[in-house]
Design a protein around this motif. Structure first.
Motif, short mmCIF file in Angstrom:
data_model
loop_
_atom_site.label_atom_id
_atom_site.label_comp_id
_atom_site.label_asym_id
_atom_site.label_seq_id
_atom_site.Cartn_x
_atom_site.Cartn_y
_atom_site.Cartn_z
N HIS A 64 -31.82 -17.35 63.83
CA HIS A 64 -30.98 -17.79 64.95
C HIS A 64 -30.38 -16.57 65.61
O HIS A 64 -29.87 -15.69 64.92
CB HIS A 64 -29.87 -18.72 64.44
CG HIS A 64 -29.14 -19.42 65.54
ND1 HIS A 64 -27.77 -19.44 65.61
CD2 HIS A 64 -29.59 -20.11 66.62
CE1 HIS A 64 -27.40 -20.12 66.69
NE2 HIS A 64 -28.48 -20.54 67.31
N ASP A 65 -30.47 -16.52 66.94
CA ASP A 65 -30.02 -15.33 67.66
C ASP A 65 -30.67 -14.07 67.11
O ASP A 65 -30.04 -13.01 67.05
CB ASP A 65 -28.48 -15.20 67.61
CG ASP A 65 -27.79 -16.34 68.34
OD1 ASP A 65 -28.42 -16.95 69.23
OD2 ASP A 65 -26.62 -16.61 68.02
N VAL A 67 -31.39 -13.27 64.10
CA VAL A 67 -30.94 -12.83 62.76
C VAL A 67 -31.34 -13.88 61.73
O VAL A 67 -31.07 -15.06 61.91
CB VAL A 67 -29.41 -12.62 62.75
CG1 VAL A 67 -28.95 -12.15 61.37
CG2 VAL A 67 -28.98 -11.65 63.83
N VAL A 69 -31.05 -16.12 58.41
CA VAL A 69 -30.03 -16.63 57.50
C VAL A 69 -30.79 -17.24 56.32
O VAL A 69 -31.73 -18.02 56.52
CB VAL A 69 -29.14 -17.69 58.17
CG1 VAL A 69 -28.02 -18.13 57.25
CG2 VAL A 69 -28.58 -17.17 59.50
N VAL A 70 -30.38 -16.87 55.08
CA VAL A 70 -31.11 -17.32 53.89
C VAL A 70 -30.23 -18.15 52.96
O VAL A 70 -29.01 -18.17 53.12
CB VAL A 70 -31.70 -16.11 53.11
CG1 VAL A 70 -32.65 -15.31 53.98
CG2 VAL A 70 -30.58 -15.21 52.57
N GLU A 71 -30.87 -18.83 52.01
CA GLU A 71 -30.24 -19.70 51.00
C GLU A 71 -29.84 -21.03 51.64
O GLU A 71 -28.94 -21.09 52.48
CB GLU A 71 -28.99 -19.07 50.36
CG GLU A 71 -29.24 -17.75 49.66
CD GLU A 71 -29.95 -17.90 48.33
OE1 GLU A 71 -30.30 -19.03 47.95
OE2 GLU A 71 -30.20 -16.87 47.68
N VAL A 74 -26.22 -22.01 52.12
CA VAL A 74 -25.56 -21.13 53.10
C VAL A 74 -26.04 -21.47 54.51
O VAL A 74 -25.23 -21.55 55.45
CB VAL A 74 -25.84 -19.64 52.77
CG1 VAL A 74 -25.25 -18.72 53.83
CG2 VAL A 74 -25.28 -19.29 51.39
N TYR A 78 -23.88 -22.72 57.82
CA TYR A 78 -24.08 -21.99 59.07
C TYR A 78 -24.41 -22.96 60.21
O TYR A 78 -23.83 -22.88 61.29
CB TYR A 78 -25.21 -20.96 58.90
CG TYR A 78 -25.53 -20.18 60.16
CD1 TYR A 78 -24.86 -19.00 60.45
CD2 TYR A 78 -26.47 -20.65 61.07
CE1 TYR A 78 -25.13 -18.30 61.62
CE2 TYR A 78 -26.75 -19.96 62.23
CZ TYR A 78 -26.09 -18.78 62.50
OH TYR A 78 -26.35 -18.09 63.67
N ILE A 82 -22.18 -23.45 63.66
CA ILE A 82 -22.66 -22.86 64.90
C ILE A 82 -23.24 -23.89 65.86
O ILE A 82 -23.25 -23.65 67.08
CB ILE A 82 -23.69 -21.73 64.58
CG1 ILE A 82 -23.79 -20.74 65.73
CG2 ILE A 82 -25.03 -22.28 64.19
CD1 ILE A 82 -22.59 -19.88 65.90
#
Lengths: 248, 248
Positions: A64-65, A67, A69-71, A74, A78, A82
């Motif tokens: 997203h954006d 970048v 994001v993992v897990e 998490v 997120y 967002i």
């Protein structure tokens, strides 16, 4: 925090429980996302391209954006923070804490219990056909040492009856804790549907795989009622959280 | 969410790493709290009174507005959400996700690695003095099956060299990941001091216990610099996160 309406990309697999948690959250938000399938049986999760996004080498990854994001637990928080749409994290701080305790329990106990209880059934028949060279080649591509040991074990030394019994006792313990928390429900974290319910869903959808070990959802009346309500949500169907079948 | 200024009660032990994480967060908030010590060596964490607060039978437990909150990483986010003071969760959603990945890594890898690496040194000499009856009596009071098995193992079948080597490799892996993330620092989650830094602190303070196994903080220059900055914070001193000494 201002919520944005922008479209993330999800690297995932239909059958992966962690991917299912994230898809369920995205579908509850009614946010379109770019679906990028990772072929787990072709070990695409261990390619250099994928490892650049997710150094652990497992699915899912949300980008997203620009970048990653993992897990899954998490990623789910997120998504709630967002993206627009109905809240998936309770407003009440005590309910929110309960939701996070369920996320932890899922990550630390439930994943492992289902992994051990199912592995001999699902992956062992595949792994047994590998030659020793193939085993070493597969293992060399796995970046997390603990995960590498699991695969080595699966391929050459399947889980024992004691391991499986222990896993099944943790499945039962999970159902007992759910039954207890649902007394103050109607949802796992309290009054509102939340990520806690989402986190458990990909495991409870497969609970019938353990009928022959004496685990039956109908023995837990609040869990059964919860499952009826959860599995009739529109987002659940769109997320494709379905029972898994095996070739015997 | 409106932040309240009210005083929670913390059931904790000075030497417990999980308790230290929560004390550090409370001290950063500069919020007074009622300190209720739990005597771990007298097994007060397994008494019916304590289990009513925390069914897992481990420390710490935060009681706020009459409701217990459990699990140190969950308590820390609760503290940030409900109490006034400097923020401990990054505002930026990507930094926040990084912070939560560190919380998970601490809970799932670091705790276990230090537990295995230290147990023979700290608890085994105590547990070895117990008679079989005492072992069974202690174990019967432990509510979580996995934890019960750990204690049985410690008392009668200490961790093997292979177990300890594996734990030490996870300690090294943790320092390597920290070193990598600190390149985009100066803190673990990014620009701001956060719970990520707090979560690692009770383990890094004990890193010198593994010098004889070749683990040295000075081999990781960004970690060393981070540790200097972190351990000179006023809240760190007030939280009493100190090296632990053993009777040999």
């Amino acid at each position: 925090m201002d919520k944005v309406e922008s479209s993330p990309a999800l690297h995932h697999a239909w059958v992966s429980s962690a991917s299912r948690r994230v898809r369920f959250a995205l579908e509850e938000k009614e946010i379109g996302y770019q679906s990028i399938l990772v072929d787990l049986l072709a070990f695409e999760q261990h390619t250099p391209e994928y490892l650049a996004l997710n150094p652990n080498g497992w699915v899912p990854t949300l980008v997203h954006d620009g970048v990653p994001v993992v897990e899954s637990s998490v990623i789910c928080e997120y998504i709630d923070e967002i993206l627009q749409g109905p809240p998936l994290v309770p407003h009440d701080p005590h309910e929110r804490a309960r939701m996070r305790v369920w996320a932890k329990w899922t990550d630390e106990v439930v994943i492992r219990a289902f992994q051990v209880a199912n592995w001999n059934r699902m992956m062992a028949p595949v792994a047994r056909t590998w030659t020793d060279d193939e085993v070493e080649q597969r293992l060399a591509a796995i970046p997390v040492p603990d995960r590498r040991e699991d695969w080595r074990r699966m391929a050459r030394q399947p889980f024992s009856k004691a391991d499986i019994d222990h896993a099944i006792s943790n499945v039962r313990r999970t159902l007992e804790r759910m039954e207890s928390d649902l007394a103050a429900g109607p949802w796992l974290a309290g009054a509102n549907f939340s990520l806690a319910d989402i986190h458990l869903s990909p495991y409870i959808v497969r609970i019938d795989e353990h009928v022959d070990r004496g685990v039956r959802l109908q023995d837990y009346p609040r869990c059964s009622d919860w499952w009826q309500r959860l599995s009739s949500r529109a987002a659940f169907a769109r997320a494709r959280i379905e029972p898994v079948t095996f070739k015997d």
